[in-house]
Design an enzyme around this catalytic site. Structure first.
Site, PDB file in Angstrom:
ATOM      1  N   THR A   6       2.818   6.267   5.675  1.00  0.00           N
ATOM      2  CA  THR A   6       4.104   5.900   4.674  1.00  0.00           C
ATOM      3  C   THR A   6       4.541   7.204   4.409  1.00  0.00           C
ATOM      4  O   THR A   6       3.335   7.974   4.219  1.00  0.00           O
ATOM      5  CB  THR A   6       4.372   4.900   4.488  1.00  0.00           C
ATOM      6  OG1 THR A   6       3.769   4.911   3.027  1.00  0.00           O
ATOM      7  CG2 THR A   6       4.714   3.860   4.830  1.00  0.00           C
ATOM      8  N   ALA A  28       6.560   1.633  12.046  1.00  0.00           N
ATOM      9  CA  ALA A  28       6.338   1.428  10.724  1.00  0.00           C
ATOM     10  C   ALA A  28       6.217   1.043   9.627  1.00  0.00           C
ATOM     11  O   ALA A  28       4.514   1.108   9.682  1.00  0.00           O
ATOM     12  CB  ALA A  28       6.228  -0.294  11.343  1.00  0.00           C
ATOM     13  N   ASN A  30       5.983  -1.318   7.849  1.00  0.00           N
ATOM     14  CA  ASN A  30       5.183  -2.521   7.178  1.00  0.00           C
ATOM     15  C   ASN A  30       4.540  -3.361   8.380  1.00  0.00           C
ATOM     16  O   ASN A  30       5.544  -3.394   8.738  1.00  0.00           O
ATOM     17  CB  ASN A  30       5.504  -3.280   6.608  1.00  0.00           C
ATOM     18  CG  ASN A  30       4.828  -4.281   5.708  1.00  0.00           C
ATOM     19  OD1 ASN A  30       4.172  -4.937   6.607  1.00  0.00           O
ATOM     20  ND2 ASN A  30       4.170  -4.636   4.512  1.00  0.00           N
ATOM     21  N   MET A  31       3.964  -3.360   9.837  1.00  0.00           N
ATOM     22  CA  MET A  31       3.345  -3.706  10.415  1.00  0.00           C
ATOM     23  C   MET A  31       2.762  -5.707   9.862  1.00  0.00           C
ATOM     24  O   MET A  31       2.897  -6.586  11.439  1.00  0.00           O
ATOM     25  CB  MET A  31       1.648  -3.912  11.162  1.00  0.00           C
ATOM     26  CG  MET A  31       1.420  -2.152  10.839  1.00  0.00           C
ATOM     27  SD  MET A  31       2.811  -1.875  12.838  1.00  0.00           S
ATOM     28  CE  MET A  31       2.356   0.193  12.613  1.00  0.00           C
ATOM     29  N   HIS A  61       1.787  -2.029  -5.955  1.00  0.00           N
ATOM     30  CA  HIS A  61       1.275  -1.864  -5.323  1.00  0.00           C
ATOM     31  C   HIS A  61      -1.164  -1.149  -5.370  1.00  0.00           C
ATOM     32  O   HIS A  61      -0.146  -1.228  -7.528  1.00  0.00           O
ATOM     33  CB  HIS A  61       0.794  -0.306  -4.456  1.00  0.00           C
ATOM     34  CG  HIS A  61       1.714  -0.951  -2.664  1.00  0.00           C
ATOM     35  ND1 HIS A  61       3.642  -1.390  -3.183  1.00  0.00           N
ATOM     36  CD2 HIS A  61       1.648  -1.450  -1.252  1.00  0.00           C
ATOM     37  CE1 HIS A  61       3.332  -1.345  -1.560  1.00  0.00           C
ATOM     38  NE2 HIS A  61       2.492  -1.605  -1.092  1.00  0.00           N
ATOM     39  N   HIS A  62      -1.891  -1.122  -4.984  1.00  0.00           N
ATOM     40  CA  HIS A  62      -3.158  -1.039  -6.048  1.00  0.00           C
ATOM     41  C   HIS A  62      -2.632   0.522  -6.507  1.00  0.00           C
ATOM     42  O   HIS A  62      -2.575   1.467  -5.890  1.00  0.00           O
ATOM     43  CB  HIS A  62      -4.117  -0.933  -4.737  1.00  0.00           C
ATOM     44  CG  HIS A  62      -3.782  -0.819  -3.536  1.00  0.00           C
ATOM     45  ND1 HIS A  62      -3.763   1.716  -3.409  1.00  0.00           N
ATOM     46  CD2 HIS A  62      -3.075  -0.261  -2.081  1.00  0.00           C
ATOM     47  CE1 HIS A  62      -3.206   0.979  -2.326  1.00  0.00           C
ATOM     48  NE2 HIS A  62      -2.957   0.634  -1.944  1.00  0.00           N
ATOM     49  N   LYS A  65      -2.794   4.259  -4.167  1.00  0.00           N
ATOM     50  CA  LYS A  65      -2.065   4.620  -3.593  1.00  0.00           C
ATOM     51  C   LYS A  65      -0.938   5.947  -4.252  1.00  0.00           C
ATOM     52  O   LYS A  65      -0.728   6.128  -4.714  1.00  0.00           O
ATOM     53  CB  LYS A  65      -0.539   3.190  -3.464  1.00  0.00           C
ATOM     54  CG  LYS A  65       0.523   3.817  -1.910  1.00  0.00           C
ATOM     55  CD  LYS A  65       1.502   2.482  -2.166  1.00  0.00           C
ATOM     56  CE  LYS A  65       2.883   2.811  -0.843  1.00  0.00           C
ATOM     57  NZ  LYS A  65       1.394   3.249   0.312  1.00  0.00           N
ATOM     58  N   GLY A  71       6.946   2.740   1.609  1.00  0.00           N
ATOM     59  CA  GLY A  71       7.753   3.265   2.572  1.00  0.00           C
ATOM     60  C   GLY A  71       8.249   1.554   3.094  1.00  0.00           C
ATOM     61  O   GLY A  71       9.427   1.412   3.282  1.00  0.00           O
ATOM     62  N   THR A  72       8.024   0.668   2.608  1.00  0.00           N
ATOM     63  CA  THR A  72       8.324  -1.099   2.996  1.00  0.00           C
ATOM     64  C   THR A  72      10.033  -1.217   2.030  1.00  0.00           C
ATOM     65  O   THR A  72      10.529  -1.836   2.462  1.00  0.00           O
ATOM     66  CB  THR A  72       7.299  -2.256   2.557  1.00  0.00           C
ATOM     67  OG1 THR A  72       6.454  -1.594   3.653  1.00  0.00           O
ATOM     68  CG2 THR A  72       7.814  -3.230   2.849  1.00  0.00           C
TER      69      THR A  72
HETATM   70  N1  LIG Z   1       2.508   0.283   7.681  1.00  0.00           N
HETATM   71  C1  LIG Z   1       1.543  -0.580   7.613  1.00  0.00           C
HETATM   72  O1  LIG Z   1       1.462  -1.549   7.659  1.00  0.00           O
HETATM   73  C2  LIG Z   1       0.757   0.829   6.486  1.00  0.00           C
HETATM   74  C3  LIG Z   1       0.634   1.073   6.028  1.00  0.00           C
HETATM   75  N2  LIG Z   1      -0.660   2.270   4.876  1.00  0.00           N
HETATM   76  C4  LIG Z   1      -0.232   3.291   4.850  1.00  0.00           C
HETATM   77  O2  LIG Z   1      -0.754   4.200   6.047  1.00  0.00           O
HETATM   78  C5  LIG Z   1      -1.017   5.428   4.464  1.00  0.00           C
HETATM   79  C6  LIG Z   1      -2.153   5.317   4.521  1.00  0.00           C
HETATM   80  O3  LIG Z   1      -3.040   4.339   3.285  1.00  0.00           O
HETATM   81  P1  LIG Z   1      -4.595   4.115   3.093  1.00  0.00           P
HETATM   82  O4  LIG Z   1      -5.327   3.479   4.209  1.00  0.00           O
HETATM   83  O5  LIG Z   1      -4.605   3.260   2.072  1.00  0.00           O
HETATM   84  O6  LIG Z   1      -4.919   5.641   2.326  1.00  0.00           O
HETATM   85  P2  LIG Z   1      -6.039   6.132   2.317  1.00  0.00           P
HETATM   86  O7  LIG Z   1      -6.244   7.504   1.224  1.00  0.00           O
HETATM   87  O8  LIG Z   1      -7.111   4.546   1.874  1.00  0.00           O
HETATM   88  O9  LIG Z   1      -6.793   6.584   3.604  1.00  0.00           O
HETATM   89  C7  LIG Z   1      -6.176   7.930   4.470  1.00  0.00           C
HETATM   90  C8  LIG Z   1      -7.287   8.329   5.147  1.00  0.00           C
HETATM   91  O10 LIG Z   1      -6.102   9.651   5.519  1.00  0.00           O
HETATM   92  C9  LIG Z   1      -7.095  11.005   5.756  1.00  0.00           C
HETATM   93  N3  LIG Z   1      -5.959  11.625   5.568  1.00  0.00           N
HETATM   94  C10 LIG Z   1      -5.589  12.198   4.236  1.00  0.00           C
HETATM   95  N4  LIG Z   1      -4.950  13.134   4.894  1.00  0.00           N
HETATM   96  C11 LIG Z   1      -4.704  13.967   5.984  1.00  0.00           C
HETATM   97  C12 LIG Z   1      -4.746  14.219   6.811  1.00  0.00           C
HETATM   98  N5  LIG Z   1      -3.396  15.389   6.542  1.00  0.00           N
HETATM   99  N6  LIG Z   1      -5.055  14.761   8.297  1.00  0.00           N
HETATM  100  C13 LIG Z   1      -5.519  13.388   8.491  1.00  0.00           C
HETATM  101  N7  LIG Z   1      -5.653  12.314   7.577  1.00  0.00           N
HETATM  102  C14 LIG Z   1      -5.833  12.790   6.634  1.00  0.00           C
HETATM  103  C15 LIG Z   1      -8.029  10.771   4.900  1.00  0.00           C
HETATM  104  O11 LIG Z   1      -9.059  11.159   4.609  1.00  0.00           O
HETATM  105  P3  LIG Z   1     -10.315  12.261   3.503  1.00  0.00           P
HETATM  106  O12 LIG Z   1     -10.209  10.940   3.072  1.00  0.00           O
HETATM  107  O13 LIG Z   1     -11.337  12.492   4.326  1.00  0.00           O
HETATM  108  O14 LIG Z   1      -8.953  12.213   2.844  1.00  0.00           O
HETATM  109  C16 LIG Z   1      -7.997   9.152   4.585  1.00  0.00           C
HETATM  110  O15 LIG Z   1      -9.120   8.534   5.328  1.00  0.00           O
HETATM  111  C17 LIG Z   1      -0.415   5.389   3.412  1.00  0.00           C
HETATM  112  O16 LIG Z   1       0.667   5.813   3.916  1.00  0.00           O
HETATM  113  C18 LIG Z   1       0.276   4.199   3.329  1.00  0.00           C
HETATM  114  O17 LIG Z   1       1.156   3.728   3.083  1.00  0.00           O
HETATM  115  C19 LIG Z   1      -0.797   1.299   4.367  1.00  0.00           C
HETATM  116  C20 LIG Z   1      -1.425   0.007   5.267  1.00  0.00           C
HETATM  117  C21 LIG Z   1      -0.311  -0.970   6.170  1.00  0.00           C
HETATM  118  O1  LIG Z   2      -0.301   2.133   0.856  1.00  0.00           O
HETATM  119  C1  LIG Z   2      -0.477   1.180   1.344  1.00  0.00           C
HETATM  120  O2  LIG Z   2      -1.021  -0.161   0.555  1.00  0.00           O
HETATM  121  C2  LIG Z   2       0.721   0.603   1.905  1.00  0.00           C
HETATM  122  N1  LIG Z   2       1.591   0.969   2.022  1.00  0.00           N
HETATM  123  C3  LIG Z   2       3.040   0.587   3.097  1.00  0.00           C
HETATM  124  C4  LIG Z   2       4.040   0.386   2.393  1.00  0.00           C
HETATM  125  O3  LIG Z   2       4.162   2.090   1.900  1.00  0.00           O
HETATM  126  O4  LIG Z   2       4.713   0.321   2.673  1.00  0.00           O
HETATM  127  C5  LIG Z   2       2.750  -0.825   3.879  1.00  0.00           C
HETATM  128  C6  LIG Z   2       1.739  -1.784   2.864  1.00  0.00           C
HETATM  129  O5  LIG Z   2       2.621  -2.469   1.299  1.00  0.00           O
HETATM  130  C7  LIG Z   2       0.247  -1.477   2.421  1.00  0.00           C
END
Ligand SMILES: NC(=O)C1=CN([C@@H]2O[C@H](COP(=O)(O)OP(=O)(O)OC[C@H]3O[C@@H](n4cnc5c(N)ncnc54)[C@H](OP(=O)(O)O)[C@@H]3O)[C@@H](O)[C@H]2O)C=CC1
Ligand SMILES: O=C(O)C1=N[C@H](C(=O)O)C[C@H](O)C1
Length: 171
Positions: A6, A28, A30-31, A61-62, A65, A71-72
């Site tokens: 997002t 999406a 949110n999955m 959220h945590h 974030k 995004g949701t």
């Molecule tokens: N659609 C859905 O259902 C969900 C969506 N999300 C979304 O997913 C995204 C990630 O969330 P989350 O996992 O909590 O975040 P984290 O910060 O835990 O993880 C982000 C990861 O992306 C990597 N990263 C950051 N920038 C780049 C870049 N430019 N190129 C490549 N890799 C990169 C980071 O690497 P490094 O650690 O090396 O910086 C890290 O491994 C958010 O946008 C969140 O909102 C999350 C959960 C569910």
């Molecule tokens: O960052 C998250 O954790 C999440 N991100 C997504 C969002 O931005 O809506 C989906 C979910 O809420 C978890």
């Protein structure tokens, strides 16, 4: 390709839309099944209540974030605006601070809370005169999100080229 990240800006989204016709792609914010059912539910409710109720979206959220609002929450606001025949870029109000004036009838408030290890809560409030309806989804952990993403990855392998909504995968 499955895109679940997002926080994209307009330019990045335009790039996704330009490239997606070349490959099968699911995108999406949110999955989870629960949130995608909620998206349908808020559409139904907004259709019935129309302009009589004030609409606000609240997400929590945590503290790790980085993007806000979620995004949701943005997707919910988009769905609500579309259903209520409004333009989100005109009626979206992102938090309130100071002497902002009385709430206008058509605005859609969007509010973000951050703390601890909250997996992700989303509430849509429909507030009328004398009653209110609250629809809430609470994430207890990230498993439903991961399950949806895996389903999307399996589904997209047999999908036609182009950008697909997660609803096509889940329902
Ligand atoms: N659609 C859905 O259902 C969900 C969506 N999300 C979304 O997913 C995204 C990630 O969330 P989350 O996992 O909590 O975040 P984290 O910060 O835990 O993880 C982000 C990861 O992306 C990597 N990263 C950051 N920038 C780049 C870049 N430019 N190129 C490549 N890799 C990169 C980071 O690497 P490094 O650690 O090396 O910086 C890290 O491994 C958010 O946008 C969140 O909102 C999350 C959960 C569910
Ligand atoms: O960052 C998250 O954790 C999440 N991100 C997504 C969002 O931005 O809506 C989906 C979910 O809420 C978890």
């Amino acid at each position: 390709m499955v895109i679940a990240t997002t926080g994209y800006d307009e330019e990045e989204l335009a790039q996704v839309h330009a490239l997606a016709p070349q490959i099968p792609c699911v995108m999406a914010s949110n999955m989870s099944v629960g949130i995608n059912v909620m998206l349908q539910a808020i559409q139904l409710v907004a259709n019935v209540l129309g302009d009589d109720y004030d609409v606000e979206v609240i997400e929590a959220h945590h503290n790790q974030k980085v993007d806000s609002p979620s995004g949701t929450a943005l997707r919910m606001a988009e769905v609500l605006a579309q259903t209520l025949d409004r333009n989100l870029s005109e009626v979206g109000v992102y938090g309130r601070h100071g002497i902002v004036g009385k709430r206008t009838k058509k605005e859609i408030g969007i509010h973000a809370i951050r703390g601890g290890d909250l997996a992700g809560d989303h509430t849509v409030l429909f507030v009328g005169t004398g009653d209110r309806l609250e629809i809430t989804h609470r994430g207890q952990n990230r498993e439903p999100l991961a399950r949806g993403a895996i389903r999307a990855a399996r589904w997209v392998m047999g999908a036609p080229k182009g950008l697909h909504d997660i609803a096509e995968v889940l329902f």
